[in-house]
Design an enzyme around this catalytic site. Structure first.
Site: not given
Ligand code: NDP
Length: 280
Positions: A50, A94, A117
């Site tokens: 990422k 995460q 997200d």
């Protein structure tokens, strides 16, 4: 029939180029902070890819690596500081977090405007009510693959296998918004093979290696395989038994090289969307 392969790497590369062009047209660099707690190896690999992709797109990316023993209170305070930081447009925590941390509460602590997200209940609610803003990256990537492959969705019978909050449910909401007739199947669904065979568009997101075989597929159907499963010998496979499904489907995504690359590309796009919205 041998299925047409929907190549996620190519589509993702094009999207990343588009995002980089969009970033270079902005008078500021969008900021993304990735928060990682502990040193889970798989998470570390994801976080590194990422970081690399975001930096390549011109995004100002930072990784906040915290020790595994970080408390709920400390992590919440870190999130609050990132919420208040005007240079941070996107926050990604995460997952999975260590067991002592309440992941849902952490996701809820993120400012919905910075929730790249798309997991915050405010963003999930907007998506469910047809007013999507920041959409979870994996289902968003699947929609882009379907569009790239010119798969008609209006009125199509679509089945999503798996009902998680991060893949299955938002996937079903997006397909519904595209006017598909959606079935959301899961481990309690009766006659799963029969349900799958009725679908013209089949999205697999169970995390069960190669559980769907060619005899579950309607001839000519489009099959998108979100699953990423590692076989004992180290090989990555999807939720579909690829060869037998590719012999029946009309189009199929490979694993790896299908949905996976799209997830990261959509994260970059969400970061730019969040930055543009926040900074006008
Ligand atoms: P979860 O474990 O959260 O959810 C799995 C879902 O599949 C559940 O709804 C479960 O049903 C259902 N399921 C499990 N086993 C069966 C079965 N035998 N028959 C029918 N349904 C079943 O997984 P995620 O949604 O987080 O992830 C799914 C897969 O997608 C994983 O392989 C993951 O690695 C992959 N993934 C890939 C990404 C990418 O970028 N390509 C990103 C995110 C995930 P129930 O609710 O009834 O338990």
């Amino acid at each position: 029939m041998t299925a047409r392969i929907i190549d996620g790497k190519t589509v993702a590369a094009a999207l990343r180029t588009q995002v980089a062009a969009r970033v270079s047209a902005l008078p500021f660099r969008p900021g993304l902070t990735v928060v990682m707690v502990g040193d889970d190896r798989a998470s570390l690999t994801y976080v590194r890819s990422k970081d690399k992709a975001a930096a390549e797109a011109g995004i100002d990316v930072h990784t906040l690596r915290l020790p595994a023993e970080t408390s709920q209170k400390d992590l919440t305070a870190r999130i609050a500081a990132l919420n208040a930081d005007p240079a941070v447009d996107g926050i990604l925590v995460q997952l999975p977090l260590p067991a002592h941390i309440d992941s849902i509460a952490i996701v809820e602590a993120i400012d919905p405007a910075k929730d790249v997200d798309g997991f915050h209940p405010v963003n999930a609610g907007r998506l469910a009510s047809g007013r999507a803003t920041l959409v979870p990256c994996t289902p968003l990537g699947v929609m882009k693959l379907l569009a790239h492959a010119n798969v008609p969705l209006d009125g199509a019978r679509a089945l999503v296998l798996g009902r998680s909050a991060i893949v299955g449910r938002p996937m079903a909401a997006l397909l519904l918004a595209a006017n598909a007739t959606v079935t959301l199947a899961h481990s309690r669904t009766r006659d799963l093979p029969g349900e799958c065979r009725r679908a013209e568009v089949l999205i697999l997101a169970t995390g069960r290696a190669e559980m769907v075989t060619g005899d579950w597929i309607r001839p000519g159907a489009t099959l998108i395989d979100v699953g990423i499963n590692r076989r004992a010998e180290g090989r990555l496979v999807g939720d579909a038994a690829y060869d037998s499904c590719a012999a029946i489907a009309g189009a199929i995504t490979p694993v790896p090289g299908g949905v996976g690359p799209m997830t990261i590309a959509c994260l970059l796009e969400n970061t730019v969307v969040a930055a543009e919205r926040r900074r006008g």
